[in-house]
Write a protein that holds these residues in place. Sequence first.
Motif, short mmCIF file in Angstrom:
data_model
loop_
_atom_site.label_atom_id
_atom_site.label_comp_id
_atom_site.label_asym_id
_atom_site.label_seq_id
_atom_site.Cartn_x
_atom_site.Cartn_y
_atom_site.Cartn_z
N LYS A 1 -1.43 8.00 -16.42
CA LYS A 1 -0.78 8.38 -15.13
C LYS A 1 -1.83 8.97 -14.16
CE LYS A 1 3.98 8.43 -15.41
NZ LYS A 1 4.20 7.86 -16.73
N THR B 1 -2.58 11.60 -12.07
CA THR B 1 -2.02 12.96 -11.93
C THR B 1 -2.86 13.86 -11.00
OG1 THR B 1 -3.29 13.45 -13.90
CG2 THR B 1 -0.92 13.04 -14.19
N ASP B 2 -4.13 13.49 -10.80
CA ASP B 2 -5.03 14.42 -10.10
C ASP B 2 -5.67 13.74 -8.89
OD1 ASP B 2 -4.57 15.40 -12.78
OD2 ASP B 2 -6.19 16.84 -12.41
#
Length: 440
Positions: A357, A359-360
């Motif tokens: 995923k 995410t950052d």
Amino acid sequence: MVKKSDIPRLEVFSLNTEINKKNHLAIGGCDTLDLVKKFGTPLYVYDENDLRSRCREYKAEFGKRYPNVTIAYSPKAFTAKAMLKLVQEEGLDLDIVTGGELGIAKIVGFPMERIHFSNSNKSVEDLEMSVKYGLGHIGVDNLPELDMLIKIAGKKKVKILLRLNPGVDPHTHKYNTTGIADSKFGLTRTTWDQAVATALAAPNLDLDGFHFHLGSGLFEAEPYFKAMDAVLSYAAEIKKKRGYNMKTLSIGGGIGIQYTVGKVPPPFSYFAEKITTYLKKKCTDFGLTPPRLIIEPGRSIVAKGGISLYTIGVIKEIPGIRTYASTDGGISDNIRYAMYGEFARQEAVIANKVSAKNTDKYTIYGKLCESGDVLIKDIMLPKLAMGDILVMAGSGAYAVPMQSNYNSMLRPAIVFVKDGKARLIRRRETLDDLIRRDSD
Ligand code: LLP
């Protein structure tokens, strides 16, 4: 098992991109992590079948609607011996911009009569070489060049196109806008008549027709219509006035491609349909014989077929501001974002975390001594660690040709991949290459 279609970003990668059994990004049947092991990073990889299929799509889409068409690849988007050979095999012509490109074409044995040469300031040597080699067309950009060519051509008969500046805005990045009135390219409207009169009066010039190029990265057909209006109405005018029949019309390159998710240009078939329909209709309206049509695509042939791979290095989090993730490349191998900003935005994935995923948020930068050394600003990615392999999509056009040795960086290797096999078409530079031209 994750599929390509599960990851929206992969739609902007080359045709033969997939996620393999090891859950790694693969291109042309080659695992990108294996490529990195073998060739190192930064690395440029081209999906050969993708490049070939774009050449074929251009030929088919324009050819079936307008048989008298020539697709001339613009190697300024990506020049390499292997690429010029591929273009020759696919039966495309070349639209070149310098004596250097001409020299490489000569070395690979590209047929000279399939080369068209256009730029805004040709040297005496450029013109001498063009005349000697017998190019398909010399695209004359301005009046002084026309006079120079008449002298240089001597007793040879040289086929030319006059590059007309049609004064049309193509709605692209201003650095890539070449056909507006305020531009260094082409003959200004007020000089068209003088250029035509001079060319027609010169016994050693064969004025084959006209050329324009509007800009690069176009998402609309409208600007081509406007430019054709300007040039075809002028062709009709001089047909009446001078009995001159335009035989060839080159409409330049410029067709845009999809670099990012959600920003999708129309397909080649749309441009082919719109442009050829308009051209045929306007020729009927103006009483002109439909000319040979030349198109000069660069970006749209090579951009999507190419990726660039980097190893992630230091990651710096500046609390509340931004997280920087460094790579082992930078503006020395891809200066496009630094030059054009968001116009040159590219997508990226992490080859070894392709299904993780995002995410950052990171800003991906290079290792050069400049704050502008940015490859991608603010991109969502999986949590990064040193040693991850970042893969940028859409690196096939204009990144490699605009590379430099700034900060004494070594320019990356280039690999062609096809059906699971990789072949090195340009080795990585060495320290020796950096000092080869120096003396003490
Ligand atoms: N024909 C002429 C006369 C051109 O000047 C160009 C591009 C082309 C054809 C090919 O255009 P294309 O199909 O690639 O859009 N460095 C910039 C792009 C500069 C384009 C220069 N001329 C970039 O990185 O986006």
